[in-house]
Design an enzyme around this catalytic site. Structure first.
Site, short mmCIF file in Angstrom:
data_model
loop_
_atom_site.label_atom_id
_atom_site.label_comp_id
_atom_site.label_asym_id
_atom_site.label_seq_id
_atom_site.Cartn_x
_atom_site.Cartn_y
_atom_site.Cartn_z
N LYS A 119 54.80 96.11 -24.29
CA LYS A 119 54.11 95.76 -23.86
C LYS A 119 54.52 94.35 -22.75
O LYS A 119 53.92 95.45 -21.47
CB LYS A 119 53.47 94.92 -24.95
CG LYS A 119 51.34 94.45 -23.57
CD LYS A 119 50.71 94.44 -24.85
CE LYS A 119 49.60 93.27 -24.58
NZ LYS A 119 48.56 92.66 -25.84
N HIS A 124 58.95 102.01 -60.95
CA HIS A 124 60.29 102.02 -61.43
C HIS A 124 61.18 100.74 -61.34
O HIS A 124 62.74 101.04 -61.32
CB HIS A 124 60.75 103.36 -61.84
CG HIS A 124 60.22 104.09 -62.76
ND1 HIS A 124 60.89 104.68 -63.77
CD2 HIS A 124 59.40 105.18 -61.29
CE1 HIS A 124 59.75 105.94 -64.09
NE2 HIS A 124 59.09 105.56 -62.94
N GLU A 180 64.90 92.79 -27.62
CA GLU A 180 65.41 93.59 -28.74
C GLU A 180 65.55 95.12 -27.74
O GLU A 180 66.17 95.42 -27.87
CB GLU A 180 65.06 93.66 -29.51
CG GLU A 180 64.97 92.17 -30.67
CD GLU A 180 64.05 91.66 -30.73
OE1 GLU A 180 63.23 91.42 -29.77
OE2 GLU A 180 64.06 90.51 -31.96
N LYS A 191 62.00 83.63 -31.04
CA LYS A 191 62.25 83.54 -30.39
C LYS A 191 62.79 82.57 -28.95
O LYS A 191 64.59 83.14 -28.32
CB LYS A 191 60.96 84.69 -28.80
CG LYS A 191 61.23 86.39 -29.64
CD LYS A 191 60.04 87.12 -29.37
CE LYS A 191 58.81 87.40 -29.57
NZ LYS A 191 57.83 87.80 -28.10
N GLU A 226 50.36 89.08 -39.52
CA GLU A 226 50.26 88.74 -38.46
C GLU A 226 49.00 87.87 -37.52
O GLU A 226 48.77 87.74 -37.16
CB GLU A 226 51.62 89.73 -37.04
CG GLU A 226 52.33 88.44 -36.44
CD GLU A 226 52.96 89.81 -34.94
OE1 GLU A 226 53.73 89.69 -35.05
OE2 GLU A 226 52.28 90.65 -34.68
N GLY A 261 49.69 94.29 -29.78
CA GLY A 261 50.60 94.99 -29.66
C GLY A 261 49.72 95.41 -30.70
O GLY A 261 50.84 96.55 -31.49
N ARG A 262 49.77 95.02 -32.21
CA ARG A 262 49.80 95.94 -33.60
C ARG A 262 48.34 96.13 -34.09
O ARG A 262 48.59 97.24 -34.63
CB ARG A 262 50.00 94.42 -34.58
CG ARG A 262 48.92 93.01 -34.78
CD ARG A 262 49.57 92.39 -35.05
NE ARG A 262 48.02 91.37 -35.29
CZ ARG A 262 48.21 90.16 -33.93
NH1 ARG A 262 49.85 90.82 -32.85
NH2 ARG A 262 47.41 89.48 -33.86
C1 G6Q Z 1 52.37 92.33 -32.21
C2 G6Q Z 1 53.65 91.60 -31.44
C3 G6Q Z 1 54.60 92.19 -31.77
C4 G6Q Z 1 54.89 93.08 -29.92
C5 G6Q Z 1 56.71 92.95 -30.17
C6 G6Q Z 1 57.04 93.49 -29.40
O1 G6Q Z 1 50.30 92.58 -32.38
O2 G6Q Z 1 52.68 91.05 -30.34
O3 G6Q Z 1 55.02 92.59 -32.62
O4 G6Q Z 1 54.16 94.43 -30.36
O5 G6Q Z 1 56.81 91.69 -30.09
O6 G6Q Z 1 56.34 93.74 -27.82
P1 G6Q Z 1 56.43 94.54 -26.70
O7 G6Q Z 1 55.85 95.67 -26.76
O8 G6Q Z 1 55.82 93.51 -25.41
O9 G6Q Z 1 57.59 94.46 -26.72
#
Ligand code: G6Q
Length: 551
Positions: free
Chosen positions: A208, A385, A214, A513, A354, A269-270
C-alpha cells in the site's frame, strides 16, 4: 463520527456483571437438558451457512443483556457510519470502505465528496483484463514466453489475506503456480523461488505504501535476479507489476505506472484482499471466481447492514465481549476443519489482533476493561493431536470456533465423514465433559479396582462446560469463502464498536519498525549510537563476534 461510549459506564454492563455471578457456575449440559430447543434457540441459518452457538455459556437473558449493551453503545450507529464512508478511522482521518470494493450493485459510495465506485470498477476491470491475458498466456515475458509462476511479494495485510484465499481456493486454481514471499529473511525468497524460471515468472510487488522495508528489500532482490538472468533492465516492464496507493514510489522503483494497480487510503491493509491487493487471487483462480468471492462478502455486508448485532458477526462479537470481559478469557481458538483453510487462523490473527488489540479508547483514555483477544488455531484434526489437551483439561477457558463444510471438495472414501465426526465430537466433548460417575464405571468395566480407580479417577475426569461455536457451511466455494471472511471482518468491527476502540488504525506496529533503523545502523557499523540499551548492544556485539570467528 462513531459514538464514544465507555461500555463499562452503561447499565447493561453492570447488569451483565451481576448476571455473570448468577450463571457462571451453570453447566451447559444442564442447559441442554432443561431446554430441548436450545439448538433452535441459539443457532441461526442464513442461506448456506449455519451458526450454532448453543454450546456457549449463555442463556436468553445473557444474549438479551449483551444486545442491550450494544444498544447503549450505539453499535448500530457505528455500523452505519462505516458503510456511509464517514472517517471512522479518526486517528488517521480516514474512511473505512473495504465494503465499497465488493459493492456489487455499484450504488454510489462516498468518501468525503468523492463517489469511489467508478474508480473501484475501473481497477477491477484493469485487473480482469490483465489476469485474463496472463492466464491465457497472451501476456508474454521479455523473451516471448508466457507466465507460469506468479510471486506475490508483500507482508502483513498485503500478504496474509491473498495468501489465505489462494490456499483456500486451490481447488479452483488454474495452471498458474502462485507463490508468496513476505519475510525479509532471504530464506523465504530463496526457498519460494527455487526452480523458478525468470523467463516465465511474474512478480507482484504488493505494498500500500510502497515503503515497507521487508517488501522493498525483497522486491529489489527479485528485480536484481530478473535483470541478472534476463540481461536487460527493460525486462522489468514484462515481469513486475505493482499494487499500491503510492504512484510516485512505484515509479521511482522502476515499475511503469501502466503496470500498477491502484487502491486508496480508505482500504485498510488487513481488509485489502478485495482490492488490487487481491490480484494474486484473481490470477490464481480467474476473474469469475474472484467476483464470486466479492459477491459472497457483499451478501454478508447487506445482512450486517440490516441486522446489526443480530447478524452472525454480531453474535460472534457479543460472545467475544462476554468471555473476554466477564469470564476473564484471554485467548480464542479458531479451528477450521478443512485443510484448504489452513491459513485462516493466521489471517484472522492479524485481522482481529491488529484491529482490536488496543488499550486506549475512543476518548483517548486507557481502557479499564479487556479489549481484543489472542486469536490462534490450526486446522482440525491436527490440533486435536497437539494442543486440544489444554483446552479440554487445562486451567484456562478457551472458547473455540469450529469452521466446517458439509461437503468435501475431495470426496475420497469416508475421510470427510470422519473429519466432520471429529469436529462435532470435539464440540460435544468440550461441552459435556465426563463426570466422575462415568469415569468410575468405565474403569470398573476395564477391570480396575479400588485403589487403582481412586488413583486414576482425577486424571480421567473432564469438567466440560467449555464453550464452542460452530460455523457449518454447505461447501467451500469462492462465494461461501467471501461470506465467511466478511462475517469475521464485521465481527471485528462490531466488537471494536462495543469496546470503544479504534479498530482501523495500527499504531502499535510503528515503534518496532522505527527502532529497526538505529539497530540496523549499529549492525552495519554506521553509528556508535548510545541510544540503544545494553541488552540490545550486547546482542549486536555478540552477533558481530560470532560472525568474526566464523569468517
Ligand atoms: C494492516 C497493516 C499492515 C500492512 C503491512 C504492509 O492493516 O497496516 O499489516 O498491511 O505493514 O504494508 P504495506 O502494504 O504498505 O507494505
Amino acid at each position: 463520527m462513531i459514538p464514544k461510549i465507555d461500555p463499562t459506564s452503561t447499565s447493561s454492563w453492570k447488569l451483565l456483571q451481576t448476571h455473570y455471578k448468577n450463571v457462571q457456575a451453570i453447566h451447559m449440559s444442564h442447559l441442554f437438558e432443561e431446554d430441548p430447543n436450545r439448538f433452535q434457540r441459539f443457532s441461526v441459518q442464513q442461506g448456506h451457512i449455519l451458526l450454532d452457538y448453543s454450546k456457549n455459556r449463555v442463556t436468553e437473558e445473557t444474549m438479551s443483556l449483551l444486545r442491550s449493551l450494544a444498544e447503549e453503545c450505539k453499535v448500530a450507529e457505528g455500523i452505519k457510519a462505516m458503510f456511509a464512508g464517514e472517517p471512522i478511522n479518526e486517528t488517521e482521518n480516514r474512511a473505512v470502505l473495504h465494503t465499497a470494493l465488493r459493492n456489487r450493485l455499484g450504488a454510489p459510495v462516498y468518501a468525503g465528496e468523492t463517489n469511489v465506485m467508478p474508480a473501484v470498477q475501473d481497477v477491477l476491470t484493469q485487473m480482469k483484463q490483465f489476469s485474463n491475458r496472463v492466464i491465457s498466456g497472451e501476456h508474454k515475458g521479455f523473451t516471448g514466453r508466457s507466465v507460469e509462476t506468479v510471486v506475490n511479494i508483500g507482508i502483513g495485510g498485503s500478504d496474509l489475506g491473498p495468501h489465505m484465499v489462494v490456499e483456500a481456493l486451490r481447488h479452483y486454481a488454474n495452471r498458474l503456480d502462485v507463490r508468496f514471499v513476505s519475510n525479509v529473511d532471504a530464506t523465504h525468497l530463496v526457498e519460494q523461488c527455487k526452480g523458478m524460471d525468470p523467463e516465465t515468472t511474474l512478480f507482484i510487488v504488493a505494498s500500500k505504501t510502497f515503503t515497507t522495508q521487508e517488501t522493498m528489500t525483497n522486491a529489489h532482490s527479485a528485480r536484481a535476479w530478473l535483470v541478472e538472468h534476463l540481461g536487460d533492465e527493460d525486462c522489468i516492464s514484462k515481469h513486475m507489476v505493482a499494487l499500491s496507493t503510492n504512484r510516485t514510489a512505484v515509479e521511482i522503483f522502476g515499475i511503469d505506472p501502466a503496470n500498477m494497480f491502484t487502491f486508496w487510503d480508505w482500504v485498510g491493509g488487513r481488509y485489502s484482499l478485495w482490492s488490487a491487493i487481491g490480484l494474486s487471487i484473481m490470477l490464481a483462480v480467474g476473474p469469475a471466481h474472484f467476483e464470486a468471492l466479492l459477491e459472497g462478502a457483499f451478501e454478508e455486508d447487506q445482512r450486517v447492514k440490516a441486522d446489526g448485532v443480530e447478524s452472525m458477526s454480531g453474535i460472534l462479537a457479543l460472545l467475544s465481549v462476554w468471555y473476554g470481559n466477564f469470564f476473564g478469557v484471554d485467548t480464542h481458538a479458531v479451528l477450521p476443519y478443512d485443510q484448504y483453510l489452513h491459513r485462516f487462523p493466521a489471517f484472522l490473527q492479524q485481522a482481529d489482533m491488529e484491529s482490536n488489540g488496543k488499550s486506549v479508547d475512543r476518548n483517548g483514555k486507557r481502557t479499564a476493561y479487556e479489549t481484543g483477544s489472542i486469536i490462534w488455531g490450526e486446522p482440525g484434526t491436527n490440533g486435536q493431536h497437539a494442543f486440544y489437551q489444554l483446552i479440554h483439561q487445562g486451567t484456562k477457558l478457551i472458547p473455540c470456533d469450529f469452521v466446517a463444510f458439509s461437503q468435501s471438495l475431495n470426496p475420497v472414501g469416508d475421510h470427510h465423514e470422519k473429519l466432520l465426526a471429529n469436529c462435532f465430537a470435539q464440540g460435544m466433548a468440550l461441552m459435556q465433559g465426563k463426570d466422575e460417575y462415568t469415569v468410575r464405571k468405565e474403569l470398573e468395566a476395564a477391570g480396575k479396582e479400588g485403589a487403582q480407580i481412586k488413583a486414576l479417577l482425577p486424571y480421567k475426569i473432564f469438567e466440560g462446560n467449555k464453550p464452542s461455536t460452530t460455523l457449518l457451511i454447505d461447501r467451500l466455494t469462492p462465494h461461501s469463502l467471501g461470506r465467511l471472511i466478511a462475517i469475521y471482518e464485521h465481527k471485528i468491527l462490531i466488537e471494536g464498536l462495543l469496546l470503544n476502540v479504534y479498530s482501523f488504525d495500527q499504531w502499535g506496529v510503528e515503534l518496532g519498525k522505527d527502532l529497526a533503523k538505529p539497530v540496523l545502523e549499529n549492525i552495519q557499523g554506521d553509528s556508535g549510537s548510545d541510544a540503544l540499551d545494553s541488552s540490545t548492544m550486547g546482542l549486536i556485539q555478540a552477533m558481530l563476534n560470532f560472525n568474526e570467528r566464523t569468517s
